[in-house]
Write an enzyme that holds these catalytic residues in place. Structure first.
Site, short mmCIF file in Angstrom:
data_model
loop_
_atom_site.label_atom_id
_atom_site.label_comp_id
_atom_site.label_asym_id
_atom_site.label_seq_id
_atom_site.Cartn_x
_atom_site.Cartn_y
_atom_site.Cartn_z
N ARG D 277 -2.35 0.93 10.12
CA ARG D 277 -2.55 -0.50 9.98
C ARG D 277 -1.40 -1.18 10.71
NH1 ARG D 277 -0.86 -2.20 4.48
NH2 ARG D 277 0.89 -3.08 5.63
N HIS D 281 -0.59 -6.07 5.49
CA HIS D 281 -1.82 -5.82 4.73
C HIS D 281 -2.75 -7.02 4.84
CE1 HIS D 281 -4.61 -4.82 1.60
NE2 HIS D 281 -4.36 -5.97 1.02
N TYR D 290 8.91 -2.71 3.34
CA TYR D 290 8.61 -1.32 2.96
C TYR D 290 8.41 -0.34 4.11
CZ TYR D 290 3.85 -3.25 3.44
OH TYR D 290 2.72 -3.87 3.90
C1 LIG Z 1 -9.60 -2.16 -8.20
C2 LIG Z 1 -8.60 -2.83 -7.34
N1 LIG Z 1 -7.30 -2.62 -7.56
C3 LIG Z 1 -6.36 -3.25 -6.82
C4 LIG Z 1 -6.71 -4.10 -5.81
C5 LIG Z 1 -5.65 -4.84 -4.99
N2 LIG Z 1 -5.61 -4.32 -3.61
C6 LIG Z 1 -6.29 -4.91 -2.62
S1 LIG Z 1 -6.17 -4.05 -1.18
C7 LIG Z 1 -5.19 -2.87 -1.88
C8 LIG Z 1 -4.75 -1.70 -1.06
C9 LIG Z 1 -5.90 -0.91 -0.48
O1 LIG Z 1 -5.44 0.10 0.36
P1 LIG Z 1 -6.41 1.00 1.23
O2 LIG Z 1 -7.57 1.43 0.40
O3 LIG Z 1 -5.61 2.08 1.85
O4 LIG Z 1 -7.02 0.04 2.34
P2 LIG Z 1 -6.27 -0.68 3.56
O5 LIG Z 1 -5.80 -2.03 3.05
O6 LIG Z 1 -5.14 0.19 3.96
O7 LIG Z 1 -7.29 -0.84 4.61
C10 LIG Z 1 -4.94 -3.18 -3.21
C11 LIG Z 1 -4.10 -2.39 -4.11
C12 LIG Z 1 -8.10 -4.29 -5.61
N3 LIG Z 1 -8.56 -5.10 -4.67
N4 LIG Z 1 -9.00 -3.64 -6.38
#
Ligand SMILES: Cc1ncc(C[n+]2csc(CCOP(=O)(O)OP(=O)(O)O)c2C)c(N)n1
Ligand SMILES: Cc1ncc(C[n+]2csc(CCOP(=O)(O)OP(=O)(O)O)c2C)c(N)n1
Ligand SMILES: [Mg+2]
Ligand SMILES: [Mg+2]
Lengths: 328, 390, 328, 390
Positions: D277, D281, D290
């Site tokens: 990425r 985020h 981080y």
């Molecule tokens: C059930 C749930 N827990 C926490 C979140 C908050 N949250 C949104 S994105 C994220 C990280 C997701 O990481 P990843 O699956 O690796 O996807 P990326 O953003 O790297 O594409 C979090 C913790 C959420 N949306 N849903």
């Protein structure tokens, strides 16, 4: 003349599922042990044999998966009828039900929906089941816009409401009072019929007090009303049948007539659905209420085993509450 | 530029069955050692205790099954067929280690020293039940014996075990957690969460997947499409072994080594025990609706208790007459304690609001008071059987 | 003289966690992104640096795992403080919280308990978050005997209630009103202090009507009360602070005095906790009530994005409801 | 008696790192093919479309990021760095296949034909947003394009995709489902449930695990201890491949083959795309807390768009001036549509109760009425910006 069969509530559920699957090949049943075995209560007996393993099948043991899978099925255009083995085990599926199913149509602006979803689960006490085979979690779902919540109290209702739930264009949580799966017996039409969701049933007319409940509590309420009648108290009895959205009009009319309301459910008092009903009725019937709205419910504890009888809101507790209400 | 060894340059999919995991087996059905192995590292005392606990469990189960059929218990569930998977693992752990089971591990509790009287009080929901009669039969628990009270919702103990073991790591006293679950429970989301968290956060927990072929009526072929539970361990980066769960020596050897790894390396380990649930799921179940007698019979031939007995006899550590004596002793003791327990009082009504919170809040005290008033008015409606006992 | 620092609600949470971790090395913080990063709202800033990665750490992304892991930690004797990134994401943990944490002590006959558990989560609307960054799920937990549910409405409360929650011998769900994380600023004692759980706070004495709420709604209630005061209406304002078990006595006394009650929360009306309170108060204050108990809440829809302002129960809606109640 | 080959007779644990999964890679950074492979099976048209969609997505993201910083959008989230993982997979599927994404797959939506105007209406919560302005920016969805509306709760789409694909199987029209999720989301219980159910129930779904090294601030080393997501696929018995997610040819080749397997064998397939990425985020995040600039820089060198461009140029299918033209065109178009969309009206108040149910029940109609009365009384309190537009 409609042909009827004498059957119990469980058989009526089975008959309702059978009727739905026969009428529409898009109806799919899924859940733990519901295939070959026909479910631990046998609500799905013979469905796999009749409709094949593609339309009635065992799932792996994962309630969140069952709910999610069924939502996907429904979004695709199938009519998904998922069984959760006990209502006590619906909580791992809570996120899928409350965050997903309930909000599916809204969040997409109606581009997508999972209205074809129905989740069935046996619920309530009365089988020596203790903490985890006795719970009545209906209030959790009633606080969730987007869901409908339906609970039958006898065999006739079970088939008619289940067929309506399965065909309803919104996701429905359908709780079956397992304590009376076999005890509740009645005449059930062989034909395909639906009972309208969102409409309460006035089981008995009366003038002194309105008794309101759902599921297995209707039996306790009926017994209490008989005892009260012996003392000259005339009870109006309402079976709510659909808890969300609930039939406020019928209850308001009744309470405006009787001036008194008693609500009974097995779930713990605090936060139980009787609170919502009482709050609404005190608002709409304020000037006609002759006594505080009474609630006869389970205790604010987990569901105990050995003290199940003491825990449950039974006819004698309801009867005492009727008398106290009239003496107010 | 050349392709690194970890690179491929054609879209070749790894087949779902690529990772086949072998099964550890040391003992043949006749009690001889596989391939004439060396005798494993087990003392006569330990072997005797293990065998005795397995036999005890078998007899307890048979007796309680009958008691349930006679209407003396509301519910029961046996460990039959899986005694080696359970005793063989539990025996390899120390008394300080926490055990977090699913529900079919009464053999582990026996191994820890739970008494027949204690079993009976729980099964009959007596006032002396450590769980105060609140849960269905077989939901045992004992703080003294470091055996976490059983909970019905499946797999919930798995992430809890990861957390419990993390706490043990912080406490630094070389204890670990032993966590059991079934092949069905391993499909729950909590399984995934628990194993992954234990691996990432390095919790000293030994997971024992009791693969007995069924989850109630659902055969493992409808539970998973992979090679059982073991390969998932590798997926999480957890050291993993599969054992013949009806081979007590294999189970015990794997468990001893697993505990050593968990404590020394402060990390999780996964053991999958391959066995078979010889009886019904529980007294509410009838397996004839979903599996054949032949299949059951085939597995009955691989009975773990017989296999161990044959080995003990071959080693001259045991004989048939001692075996009969032991069985009779357990049988009599269990019957005796059952009868005594049946005469014991049930928990008092006031118990109903205890332990919801550490201190009952006002609204619960009120609810109890009005309940007591009501019960006093309608005593006949609320009688509980069983009163008076020493 | 107590030394105080001017800080916002978020800083007070951080300060409370810091205080708890400094005072007792058994206190462990865990959750998604709470380590190095200090949490998406920065409630755990600097805790990993100060107390090490063993006591403050990122977890894998699994709320059911976080809750289960924290329950196990607490059962082992640690004081586990778990963060759920948004209250909207607490539902995958629902089974662990409702079936496990809440029943842990009861089902074991007090052989075991997970009283050392506290689950923190930012909740509520006001940040343009739409369906999944705005929910107020407190009522779900208030229907669950065995849990305590606590919600602070300002910085002083946040630190004092959080410390009490962390040290309370029962599992506590601690919801933080994220809309006022930064907006709510006040003097917070530097020292270690606790505010008793289960006790409401009377924020303002009054004689005409009792206004009851929690969290960010206290600000709306305060504004509405000011508008009402300008018209000569004297409002008594109560901040419930602990929703389970809730301080019935304080509310009953107040309503017996004012004869009127208005309850406000952001969560949808149907099944919201205001229903429970209204049901209880109509029972206990029946003869003193001069008008129906009023509820000003979110709509019975999922939480919208673009119409957030319209959806929320704001000061003007409360003010109108006060006037309607007095005109009843 | 000898030990069968699937048996072992010493307690040797399989190491957690036993199953190392290789990575498919076809394209070098300079645009040459790895090991002088044959040209992969891709037409000039298809290559051009893929490249164009990647570039479009990059520019859309850059432009919207800036718009968010200018306060014109409340929130945004880019696909930057992962365009090949997303376009390369989506392009291999047919328009009938359902796409169920996580939230970082706007490139797939572009690939399906979502217009710039449609993007803008969603991002600005306009009345013309297909989602009626109910969800935060980037929560796109379109029934017409078979792109399921994005939902914030992570991983919930995974078991849903298993179910959706099962429905497609029953419908028998050879369509399948393409389901995306991140390395973080793969830790949720729903991931486990969804993959296992798809495997057991044989759902034609292609799972794409976008492994971009982070879940917000959490690096994959704190997300899992195994070898990423791919080995889990094997655990479920699912055909699995890992690809270099910055190599468009590898991604496209794997995805084409995966779709063919899913539809022909009516079963799930798992692809793990290894990428990074490149940006924050989301607009609420600042990665400097981080991770290091060096790490980011290193990955910027492996930019998937550049890599594809080099290949296209080597093949004489593209040149720098056409590239500039394309970029300018997209840039202008996006800016133009943004400005237009900013002038569009917001959804009407009455929308607030629609779609909770198919037909609004009485209590919602009442709630709307009283809300309308209130808003009419306090119009200033409830103004929404933006009014009047063609
Ligand atoms: C059930 C749930 N827990 C926490 C979140 C908050 N949250 C949104 S994105 C994220 C990280 C997701 O990481 P990843 O699956 O690796 O996807 P990326 O953003 O790297 O594409 C979090 C913790 C959420 N949306 N849903
Ligand atoms: C969350 C949850 N879902 C369903 C059940 C009902 N149930 C009890 S035991 C069981 C089967 C468990 O199978 P397995 O894990 O293989 O253990 P075994 O009985 O074979 O030892 C089921 C479905 C439950 N107790 N909890
Ligand atoms: Mg099993
Ligand atoms: Mg990621």
């Amino acid at each position: 003349m409609t042909e009827v069969t004498h059957m119990n509530l469980l058989q009526a559920v089975n008959n309702g599922l059978d009727t739905a699957m026969a009428a529409d090949e898009k109806v799919i049943c899924l859940g733990e042990d519901i295939g070959q075995f026909g479910g631990v209560f046998r609500a799905t007996s013979n469905l796999k044999e009749k409709y094949g393993h593609l339309r009635c099948f065992n799932t792996p043991l994962t309630e969140q998966g069952i709910a999610g899978f069924a939502i996907g099925l429904a979004a695709q255009g199938c009519i998904a009828v998922a069984e959760i083995q006990f209502a006590d085990y619906i909580f791992p599926a809570f996120d899928q039900i409350v965050n997903e199913a309930a909000k599916f149509r809204y969040r997409s602006g109606d581009e997508f929906n999972c209205g074809g979803l129905t989740i069935r689960a046996p619920y309530g006490g009365g089988i020596d089941g203790g903490l985890y085979h006795s719970q009545s979690p209906e209030a959790y779902f009633c606080h969730t816009p987007g869901l409908k919540v339906v609970i039958p109290s006898n065999a006739y209702q079970a088939k008619g409401l289940l067929l309506a739930a399965i065909r309803d264009p919104d996701p429905v949580i359908f709780f079956e009072p397992k304590a009376i799966y076999r005890a509740s017996v009645g005449e059930v039409p062989n034909e395909d019929y639906e009972l309208e969701l969102g409409v309460a049933e006035v089981m008995q007319q009366g003038s002194d007090i309105t008794l309101l409940g759902w599921g297995a509590q209707m039996i306790q309420i009926g017994k209490a009303a008989k005892l009260a009648a012996a003392e000259g108290i005339s009870c109006e009895i309402i079976d709510l049948r659909t808890l969300l959205p609930w039939d406020r009009g019928t209850v308001v009319d009744s309470v405006n007539k009787t001036g008194r309301l008693l609500i009974s459910h097995e779930a713990p008092l605090t936060g139980g659905f009787s609170g919502e009903i009482a709050a609404t009725i005190q608002e709409h019937c304020f000037l006609n209420l002759e006594a505080p709205i009474a609630r006869v419910t389970g205790l604010d504890t987990p569901f105990p085993l050995i003290q199940e009888k003491q825990y449950l809101p039974d006819y004698s507790k309801i009867y005492e509450a009727i008398k106290a209400n009239l003496a107010y | 530029m050349t392709v690194k060894s970890s690179q491929i340059c054609a879209p070749i999919f790894i087949d779902g069955s690529a990772l086949k995991i072998s099964t550890l087996r040391l003992l043949n059905a006749d009690g001889s050692l596989v391939d004439d192995l060396q005798a494993p590292d087990i003392t006569e005392d330990m072997a005797g205790k293990i065998y005795s606990d397995m036999v005890y469990t078998r007899i307890l189960d048979q007796r309680m099954l009958r008691a349930q059929r006679q209407g003396r218990l509301s519910f029961y569930l046996t460990c039959t067929g899986e005694e080696a998977s359970v005793v063989g693992t539990a025996a390899a752990f120390s008394a300080d280690d926490m055990i977090m089971g699913q529900y079919r591990e009464q053999a582990a509790l026996r191994c820890r020293g739970f008494t027949t009287e204690q079993f009976m009080h729980q099964l009959l929901s007596n006032a002396s039940d450590l769980g105060k009669g609140r849960q269905m039969p077989i939901h045992y628990g004992s703080r003294e014996l470091n055996f976490m009270t059983i909970s019905s919702p499946l797999a919930t103990q798995i992430p809890q075990a990861a957390g419990y073991a993390y706490g043990q790591k912080l406490a630094g006293n070389n204890a670990c957690t032993l966590c059991y679950f079934g092949d069905g429970a391993a499909s729950e989301g909590d399984f995934h969460a628990g194993l992954n968290m234990a691996a990432v956060l390095k919790s000293p927990v030994v997971f024992v997947a009791r693969n007995n072929g069924y989850a109630i009526s659902t055969p493992s072929a409808e539970q998973y499409a992979g090679d059982g539970i073991a390969p998932r361990g590798i997926g999480y980066g957890i050291k993993t072994i599969r054992v013949d769960g009806n081979d007590i020596l294999a189970v015990y050897a794997a468990a001893s080594e697993a505990r050593a790894i968990a404590v020394k390396e402060q990390c999780p380990v996964l053991i999958e025990t391959m066995s078979y649930r010889l009886g019904a799921h529980s007294t509410s179940d009838d397996p004839s609706g979903y599996r054949s007698h032949e299949e059951e019979e085939e597995w009955r031939q691989r009975d773990p208790i017989n296999r161990m007995k044959n080995w003990l006899i071959k080693k001259n550590w045991w004989d048939e007459s001692r075996d009969e004596q032991l069985q009779n002793k357990f049988h009599d003791e269990i019957l005796h304690e059952l009868k005594l327990a049946e005469k014991c009082p049930k928990p008092p009504l006031a118990d109903i609001i205890d332990d919801v919170y550490k201190v009952p809040p006002e609204h619960l005290i009120e609810q109890l008071k009005s309940l007591q008033t009501h019960v006093a008015k309608y005593p006949d409606n609320y009688r509980t059987h069983g009163d008076g006992c020493q």
